[in-house]
Design a protein around this motif. Sequence first.
Motif, PDB file in Angstrom:
ATOM      1  N   HIS A  95       0.811  -1.212   0.000  1.00 37.42           N
ATOM      2  CA  HIS A  95       0.000   0.000   0.000  1.00 37.42           C
ATOM      3  C   HIS A  95       0.851   1.271   0.000  1.00 37.42           C
ATOM      4  N   LEU A  96       2.174   1.138   0.117  1.00 39.01           N
ATOM      5  CA  LEU A  96       3.048   2.303   0.247  1.00 39.01           C
ATOM      6  C   LEU A  96       3.593   2.749  -1.103  1.00 39.01           C
ATOM      7  N   GLY A  97       2.713   3.066  -2.011  1.00 41.00           N
ATOM      8  CA  GLY A  97       3.164   3.624  -3.272  1.00 41.00           C
ATOM      9  C   GLY A  97       3.044   2.672  -4.452  1.00 41.00           C
ATOM     10  N   LEU A  98       3.160   3.246  -5.626  1.00 34.25           N
ATOM     11  CA  LEU A  98       2.984   2.487  -6.866  1.00 34.25           C
ATOM     12  C   LEU A  98       4.078   1.460  -7.074  1.00 34.25           C
ATOM     13  N   LEU A  99       5.314   1.786  -6.711  1.00 35.84           N
ATOM     14  CA  LEU A  99       6.418   0.846  -6.909  1.00 35.84           C
ATOM     15  C   LEU A  99       6.206  -0.427  -6.085  1.00 35.84           C
ATOM     16  N   ALA A 100       5.764  -0.265  -4.847  1.00 32.26           N
ATOM     17  CA  ALA A 100       5.484  -1.429  -4.009  1.00 32.26           C
ATOM     18  C   ALA A 100       4.320  -2.236  -4.575  1.00 32.26           C
ATOM     19  N   ARG A 101       3.303  -1.546  -5.077  1.00 28.01           N
ATOM     20  CA  ARG A 101       2.148  -2.241  -5.662  1.00 28.01           C
ATOM     21  C   ARG A 101       2.561  -3.043  -6.888  1.00 28.01           C
ATOM     22  N   MET A 102       3.450  -2.502  -7.701  1.00 26.45           N
ATOM     23  CA  MET A 102       3.904  -3.213  -8.888  1.00 26.45           C
ATOM     24  C   MET A 102       4.667  -4.484  -8.519  1.00 26.45           C
ATOM     25  N   LYS A 162      16.818 -34.858 -10.084  1.00 26.36           N
ATOM     26  CA  LYS A 162      16.951 -36.066  -9.257  1.00 26.36           C
ATOM     27  C   LYS A 162      15.658 -36.875  -9.189  1.00 26.36           C
ATOM     28  N   GLY A 163      14.636 -36.434  -9.895  1.00 18.93           N
ATOM     29  CA  GLY A 163      13.390 -37.192  -9.942  1.00 18.93           C
ATOM     30  C   GLY A 163      12.343 -36.760  -8.940  1.00 18.93           C
ATOM     31  N   TRP A 164      12.606 -35.699  -8.175  1.00 26.67           N
ATOM     32  CA  TRP A 164      11.630 -35.203  -7.212  1.00 26.67           C
ATOM     33  C   TRP A 164      10.623 -34.297  -7.902  1.00 26.67           C
ATOM     34  N   THR A 165       9.448 -34.170  -7.287  1.00 28.78           N
ATOM     35  CA  THR A 165       8.406 -33.286  -7.800  1.00 28.78           C
ATOM     36  C   THR A 165       8.363 -32.015  -6.963  1.00 28.78           C
ATOM     37  N   ASN A 166       8.403 -30.880  -7.626  1.00 32.22           N
ATOM     38  CA  ASN A 166       8.213 -29.594  -6.954  1.00 32.22           C
ATOM     39  C   ASN A 166       6.755 -29.172  -7.094  1.00 32.22           C
ATOM     40  N   GLN A 167       6.181 -28.663  -6.023  1.00 33.70           N
ATOM     41  CA  GLN A 167       4.790 -28.239  -6.023  1.00 33.70           C
ATOM     42  C   GLN A 167       4.691 -26.749  -5.738  1.00 33.70           C
ATOM     43  N   HIS A 168       3.560 -26.180  -6.122  1.00 37.48           N
ATOM     44  CA  HIS A 168       3.281 -24.779  -5.807  1.00 37.48           C
ATOM     45  C   HIS A 168       1.972 -24.701  -5.042  1.00 37.48           C
ATOM     46  N   CYS A 169       2.017 -24.094  -3.860  1.00 37.77           N
ATOM     47  CA  CYS A 169       0.845 -23.971  -2.995  1.00 37.77           C
ATOM     48  C   CYS A 169       0.234 -22.586  -3.173  1.00 37.77           C
ATOM     49  N   THR A 170      -1.032 -22.547  -3.593  1.00 30.86           N
ATOM     50  CA  THR A 170      -1.696 -21.270  -3.867  1.00 30.86           C
ATOM     51  C   THR A 170      -2.527 -20.779  -2.691  1.00 30.86           C
ATOM     52  N   THR A 171      -2.630 -21.568  -1.626  1.00 32.72           N
ATOM     53  CA  THR A 171      -3.529 -21.217  -0.524  1.00 32.72           C
ATOM     54  C   THR A 171      -2.803 -20.602   0.671  1.00 32.72           C
ATOM     55  N   ALA A 172      -1.518 -20.402   0.579  1.00 28.18           N
ATOM     56  CA  ALA A 172      -0.758 -19.777   1.663  1.00 28.18           C
ATOM     57  C   ALA A 172       0.344 -18.929   1.050  1.00 28.18           C
ATOM     58  N   ALA A 173       0.816 -17.961   1.826  1.00 30.84           N
ATOM     59  CA  ALA A 173       1.815 -17.035   1.295  1.00 30.84           C
ATOM     60  C   ALA A 173       2.798 -16.621   2.373  1.00 30.84           C
ATOM     61  N   VAL A 174       3.925 -16.164   1.921  1.00 28.92           N
ATOM     62  CA  VAL A 174       4.874 -15.461   2.779  1.00 28.92           C
ATOM     63  C   VAL A 174       4.936 -14.027   2.259  1.00 28.92           C
ATOM     64  N   SER A 175       4.793 -13.074   3.157  1.00 27.29           N
ATOM     65  CA  SER A 175       4.832 -11.666   2.760  1.00 27.29           C
ATOM     66  C   SER A 175       6.190 -11.084   3.105  1.00 27.29           C
ATOM     67  N   GLN A 176       6.742 -10.321   2.200  1.00 29.21           N
ATOM     68  CA  GLN A 176       8.050  -9.717   2.399  1.00 29.21           C
ATOM     69  C   GLN A 176       7.964  -8.217   2.130  1.00 29.21           C
ATOM     70  N   GLN A 177       9.053  -7.533   2.358  1.00 30.85           N
ATOM     71  CA  GLN A 177       9.071  -6.080   2.226  1.00 30.85           C
ATOM     72  C   GLN A 177       9.413  -5.673   0.802  1.00 30.85           C
ATOM     73  N   ALA A 178       8.511  -4.917   0.181  1.00 27.46           N
ATOM     74  CA  ALA A 178       8.795  -4.383  -1.147  1.00 27.46           C
ATOM     75  C   ALA A 178       9.868  -3.313  -1.053  1.00 27.46           C
ATOM     76  N   VAL A 179      10.687  -3.215  -2.071  1.00 33.42           N
ATOM     77  CA  VAL A 179      11.726  -2.190  -2.130  1.00 33.42           C
ATOM     78  C   VAL A 179      11.080  -0.872  -2.577  1.00 33.42           C
ATOM     79  N   LEU A 180      11.311   0.196  -1.840  1.00 40.38           N
ATOM     80  CA  LEU A 180      10.643   1.465  -2.110  1.00 40.38           C
ATOM     81  C   LEU A 180      11.509   2.449  -2.890  1.00 40.38           C
TER      82      LEU A 180
END
Length: 414
Positions: A177-184, A246-264
Motif C-alpha cells: 500500500h506504500l506507493g505504486l512501486l510497491a504495488r507493482m 533427481k526425480g523429485w516433484t516440486n509443487q506450488h501452494c496457492t492457498t498460503a503465502a509469505v509476505s516480504q518487504q517491497a523495495v521502495l
Amino acid sequence: MITELLLWSSITLIIMAGCYNTSLYVLSRRRIRRSRTDRRDRFYVFLLACLNEEKVLSESLARITSLPARNFMALVIDDGSDDRTSEIALAADPTLVRLHRRTPPNARRGKGAALNDGVRHLRESGLLAGHDPADVVLCVVDADGRLDPHVVQSVDPYFDDPRTGAVQVCVRMYNRHLGLLARMQDMEFVVYGDVFQSARRSIGSVGMGGNGQFMRLSALNTLDGDGPWSDSLTEDLDLGVRLIAKGWTNQHCTTAAVSQQAVLSLRRLIRQRSRWFQGHLQSAGLVPLILRDVPTRPALDLLYHLSSPVLILLTSLLPLSFLVAVGATTVASVQVGHPLVSPMWLLGPYLLSFTAAYAYGFVYAKRERDLGLVRSVLLAHVFVFYGYIWFAAGWWGFWRMLTGQRGWLKTART
C-alpha cells in the motif's frame, strides 16, 4: 535496414513470448486434485539466513513462534552481522528459536553458503535426532518474511506424496500500500505465482523462490555437492532444477503465502534485480544437467526459462527501434506534406504490449478484491511499463557478469 531488422526481430520475440504466456495462463486455470492419504507427523525447521537484519527479524520470528503448529523450530543463521541480529534471535522464545553464528572468514559468502552451513549445523548438533529425514521439512524464510498463520496446514498435505521434494508458497508484499512501486512488485509476484508457477504444476517445472520454499530433508540429501545450495546468486533457482533432475516433484501452494518487504527505492530495486538477472545467467551451467536428467516436457520449459535473460536483452532493443521508426516516419511525413500512417498504426503496438494486461489484471483482482477489476486492469497497464526495469537490471547484471563481479548485492531493509 538495421532498424527494421531489430524492430521485426523484437516483435517476433514478443509474439513468441505472448504465445508461451497465453499457454501458461490457460494451464494455470486448471484445478489440480490431490488424492488423500494417511497424514504423518512432520518436523518443520524454519531457516533464516541473516546479515544485518535487526530492522525486520523480530517481527518475522514473532510470526513463526506464534504458528499454530505442533512440531517445529526456527534456526537463525547469523552470517557475520555487526548489528543486533544475534541479540534479537537470543531474545526470542528459546524453546522454538535457535541461533547459529557464522564468523569470518567463512561468513558473508552468500545466502547459499549460509544455508548450507545451517543444514550442516542441524545435522551435527543433534537437533534432528530421532527424526526421519523423510519427515523433516526445512523452510527457507527471508529475514523480512511474514508467513501466513495457516502455512504449515496448507503445505503439509503436499508432502503426503512421497515423490514431493519441495513446495513453494505464494509471495506477497506486506507494504504494497506504500506507493505504486510497491504495488507493482506485489502484482509481479502474484502474476508469477498464480499464472506461471501454477501452470508449471502441470508441466513438472515448478521453481523455488528463495522465500517461503519448503523442502523435504531426504530430498536435499540426494543432491550432489558440498551442500544443497550452490554459490550462485540465484541459489533457489539452481536448487529447484537440481531437485527435478533427481526425480523429485516440486509443487506450488496457492492457498498460503509469505509476505516480504517491497523495495521502495527504484535504484535499490534495479540493484536487486540485477543480482537476480546475473544469477540467471550463471544458471546457464544447468543446461547439460537438464538435457541429461530431466524429462522432455519440463526440460523444454526449464530451458525456455533459463533463456529469459537473453530474451530480455534482445527485447530491450524494441522500445529504441520503435522510437527510431516513429521518428523516421514523422520526418518522412513532414517532407511529403501528409501523414504516411493512420492512427490505427498504433493499434498493433498496443495489442502487442498490453493484451496481457487484461489477463494479469483479472488475476490480480482475484487476490486484491478491494481494488476491483477495472482498477486492477489499469494497474496492469502500468505494470507493462514497470517491466522495463528488467532492461536496466539486465544490462547491469550482464556488465557485472562480463567484469567478473560476483558479490552478494544485499537489498537494504527499511
